[in-house]
Scaffold this motif. Structure first.
Motif, PDB file in Angstrom:
ATOM      1  N   ASP A 288       1.573  -3.413 -17.218  1.00  0.00           N
ATOM      2  CA  ASP A 288       2.798  -3.652 -16.633  1.00  0.00           C
ATOM      3  C   ASP A 288       2.947  -3.857 -15.328  1.00  0.00           C
ATOM      4  O   ASP A 288       3.655  -4.541 -14.501  1.00  0.00           O
ATOM      5  N   ARG A 289       2.291  -2.805 -14.701  1.00  0.00           N
ATOM      6  CA  ARG A 289       2.462  -2.950 -13.049  1.00  0.00           C
ATOM      7  C   ARG A 289       1.669  -3.982 -12.609  1.00  0.00           C
ATOM      8  O   ARG A 289       2.426  -4.838 -11.609  1.00  0.00           O
ATOM      9  N   ARG A 290       0.576  -4.563 -12.978  1.00  0.00           N
ATOM     10  CA  ARG A 290      -0.226  -5.771 -12.456  1.00  0.00           C
ATOM     11  C   ARG A 290       0.883  -6.810 -12.700  1.00  0.00           C
ATOM     12  O   ARG A 290       0.834  -7.665 -11.821  1.00  0.00           O
ATOM     13  N   ARG A 291       1.306  -7.097 -13.975  1.00  0.00           N
ATOM     14  CA  ARG A 291       2.151  -8.192 -14.189  1.00  0.00           C
ATOM     15  C   ARG A 291       3.487  -8.174 -13.394  1.00  0.00           C
ATOM     16  O   ARG A 291       3.954  -9.155 -12.710  1.00  0.00           O
ATOM     17  N   ALA A 292       3.936  -7.038 -13.208  1.00  0.00           N
ATOM     18  CA  ALA A 292       5.142  -7.027 -12.322  1.00  0.00           C
ATOM     19  C   ALA A 292       4.995  -7.487 -10.860  1.00  0.00           C
ATOM     20  O   ALA A 292       5.625  -8.351 -10.175  1.00  0.00           O
TER      21      ALA A 292
ATOM     22  N   ARG B 239       3.410   3.117  -9.469  1.00  0.00           N
ATOM     23  CA  ARG B 239       2.938   3.952 -10.737  1.00  0.00           C
ATOM     24  C   ARG B 239       4.130   4.477 -11.464  1.00  0.00           C
ATOM     25  O   ARG B 239       4.097   4.703 -12.456  1.00  0.00           O
ATOM     26  N   MET B 240       5.008   4.987 -10.405  1.00  0.00           N
ATOM     27  CA  MET B 240       6.097   5.920 -11.370  1.00  0.00           C
ATOM     28  C   MET B 240       6.981   4.715 -11.926  1.00  0.00           C
ATOM     29  O   MET B 240       7.466   5.064 -12.909  1.00  0.00           O
TER      30      MET B 240
ATOM     31  N   GLN C 250       0.816  -0.955  -0.089  1.00  0.00           N
ATOM     32  CA  GLN C 250       0.081  -0.185   0.085  1.00  0.00           C
ATOM     33  C   GLN C 250       0.733   1.154  -0.075  1.00  0.00           C
ATOM     34  O   GLN C 250       0.473   1.945  -0.834  1.00  0.00           O
ATOM     35  N   ALA C 251       1.882   1.382   0.740  1.00  0.00           N
ATOM     36  CA  ALA C 251       2.756   2.511   1.161  1.00  0.00           C
ATOM     37  C   ALA C 251       3.392   2.668  -0.330  1.00  0.00           C
ATOM     38  O   ALA C 251       3.896   3.827  -0.687  1.00  0.00           O
ATOM     39  N   ALA C 252       3.961   1.649  -1.099  1.00  0.00           N
ATOM     40  CA  ALA C 252       4.299   1.715  -2.390  1.00  0.00           C
ATOM     41  C   ALA C 252       3.667   2.106  -3.577  1.00  0.00           C
ATOM     42  O   ALA C 252       4.364   1.963  -4.750  1.00  0.00           O
TER      43      ALA C 252
ATOM     44  N   GLY D 175       6.522 -17.431   1.335  1.00  0.00           N
ATOM     45  CA  GLY D 175       7.865 -17.883   1.402  1.00  0.00           C
ATOM     46  C   GLY D 175       8.547 -16.859   2.458  1.00  0.00           C
ATOM     47  O   GLY D 175       8.080 -16.595   3.526  1.00  0.00           O
ATOM     48  N   HIS D 176       9.898 -16.502   2.090  1.00  0.00           N
ATOM     49  CA  HIS D 176      10.523 -15.345   2.866  1.00  0.00           C
ATOM     50  C   HIS D 176      10.749 -13.989   1.951  1.00  0.00           C
ATOM     51  O   HIS D 176      11.831 -13.758   1.214  1.00  0.00           O
ATOM     52  N   PRO D 177       9.672 -13.384   1.858  1.00  0.00           N
ATOM     53  CA  PRO D 177       9.649 -12.283   1.028  1.00  0.00           C
ATOM     54  C   PRO D 177      10.837 -11.270   1.601  1.00  0.00           C
ATOM     55  O   PRO D 177      10.999 -10.951   2.584  1.00  0.00           O
ATOM     56  N   MET D 178      11.416 -10.532   0.517  1.00  0.00           N
ATOM     57  CA  MET D 178      12.315  -9.288   0.762  1.00  0.00           C
ATOM     58  C   MET D 178      11.248  -8.150   1.005  1.00  0.00           C
ATOM     59  O   MET D 178      10.022  -8.149   0.800  1.00  0.00           O
ATOM     60  N   THR D 179      11.720  -6.954   1.262  1.00  0.00           N
ATOM     61  CA  THR D 179      10.883  -5.914   1.718  1.00  0.00           C
ATOM     62  C   THR D 179      10.622  -5.533   0.068  1.00  0.00           C
ATOM     63  O   THR D 179      11.173  -5.645  -0.809  1.00  0.00           O
ATOM     64  N   VAL D 180       9.309  -4.649   0.565  1.00  0.00           N
ATOM     65  CA  VAL D 180       8.872  -4.013  -0.953  1.00  0.00           C
ATOM     66  C   VAL D 180       9.726  -3.125  -1.448  1.00  0.00           C
ATOM     67  O   VAL D 180      10.090  -3.012  -2.695  1.00  0.00           O
ATOM     68  N   ASP D 181      10.410  -2.351  -0.674  1.00  0.00           N
ATOM     69  CA  ASP D 181      11.553  -1.407  -1.244  1.00  0.00           C
ATOM     70  C   ASP D 181      12.754  -2.129  -2.007  1.00  0.00           C
ATOM     71  O   ASP D 181      13.066  -1.591  -3.014  1.00  0.00           O
ATOM     72  N   ALA D 182      13.318  -3.067  -1.339  1.00  0.00           N
ATOM     73  CA  ALA D 182      14.279  -3.964  -1.985  1.00  0.00           C
ATOM     74  C   ALA D 182      13.966  -4.727  -3.467  1.00  0.00           C
ATOM     75  O   ALA D 182      14.380  -4.501  -4.370  1.00  0.00           O
ATOM     76  N   TRP D 183      12.628  -4.734  -3.345  1.00  0.00           N
ATOM     77  CA  TRP D 183      11.955  -5.480  -4.689  1.00  0.00           C
ATOM     78  C   TRP D 183      11.949  -4.325  -5.690  1.00  0.00           C
ATOM     79  O   TRP D 183      12.294  -4.647  -6.574  1.00  0.00           O
ATOM     80  N   LEU D 184      11.291  -3.106  -5.455  1.00  0.00           N
ATOM     81  CA  LEU D 184      11.082  -2.169  -6.436  1.00  0.00           C
ATOM     82  C   LEU D 184      12.724  -1.672  -6.827  1.00  0.00           C
ATOM     83  O   LEU D 184      12.644  -1.215  -7.970  1.00  0.00           O
TER      84      LEU D 184
END
Length: 247
Positions: free
Chosen positions: A142-146, A134-135, A127-129, A161-170
């Motif tokens: 493209d956004r939905r597929r990513a 969008r940027m 939510q925070a990202a 699983g063991h997800p990384m942080t959303v910031d690290a993924w972005l």
């Protein structure tokens, strides 16, 4: 599908509760958790009602146009209350249309063990990202597929699983490349492999033979395009499936 599952925001909204005993108290606790304002039968500002052991009240409330849940009487229910698994903002509901509360409860217990406590934090991170996503991917497809690729089994944000942080993924994510896949299926959804079920859930569009069972196509996303003809020669954006029936 016998019912359309919906999530209703009840914070500070009136809900009528009629009845006494443990069944009524259990519904009271659930409504209080949802933030509802519990009122009596004569309240005029409610749209929903839950009734325990009072057929006369059911008739009166339905005559007023309210949607009524009648505990242990699925034949009288306008809506049913599912078994619930809660992980912060992530809420998973299991319903059987009132046919078997025991089965719904058993499935809820399995899900309790399966779903990690961090799901709520992952939802908050996504939510925070939203602005950053969008940027990064101005095109909605493209956004939905990513996001779908990241949340898929084994993906960077795999919720089981063991997800990384959303910031690290972005910081490392890219546009998901276009591709096509072929599925050979039977008429029974239970025969789908995990890979096939995952592809159906992620597909942007599905080209299929006319004799592919509806029960198979229903496993795809509701907004995936369905086309009853063979794949075109050109490659379209995202994931395209060709689905045919096993001979």
């Amino acid at each position: 599908m016998h019912s359309l599952p919906v999530f209703v925001r009840l914070t500070d909204r009136a809900v009528i509760l009629v009845g006494n005993g443990e069944a009524a108290e259990a519904k009271r606790r659930l409504l209080e958790r949802a933030g509802a304002r519990i009122v009596g039968e004569n309240a005029t500002d409610a749209a929903l009602a839950i009734v325990v052991d009072d057929d006369a009240a059911v008739a009166r409330l339905k005559a007023r146009g309210l949607l009524v849940n009648v505990v242990d009487r699925p034949d009288l229910c306008d809506f049913t209350v599912p078994a619930i698994v809660e992980r912060g903002d992530v809420i998973v509901a299991v319903g059987t249309g009132g046919v078997s509360a025991g089965l719904a409860a058993a499935l809820r217990q399995r899900l309790e063990a399966l779903l990690p406590a961090g799901l709520g934090a992952l939802a908050k991170g996504l939510q925070a990202a939203r602005g950053a996503m969008r940027m990064r991917w101005p095109d909605g497809g493209d956004r939905r597929r990513a996001i779908g690729a990241a949340l898929a089994p084994g993906g960077a944000l795999d919720p089981l699983g063991h997800p990384m942080t959303v910031d690290a993924w972005l910081a490392s994510a890219a546009v998901v490349p276009s591709r096509t896949e072929t599925l050979i299926v039977t008429d029974d959804p239970d025969d789908l492999t995990l890979r096939a079920a995952r592809l159906l859930a992620l597909a942007d569009r599905i080209h299929h033979a006319p004799d592919v069972a509806t029960a198979i196509l229903d496993r795809a996303r509701a907004d995936a395009v369905r086309i009853a003809r063979a794949l075109p020669a050109t490659t379209e954006p995202g994931l395209t499936l060709w689905v045919e029936r096993r001979r």
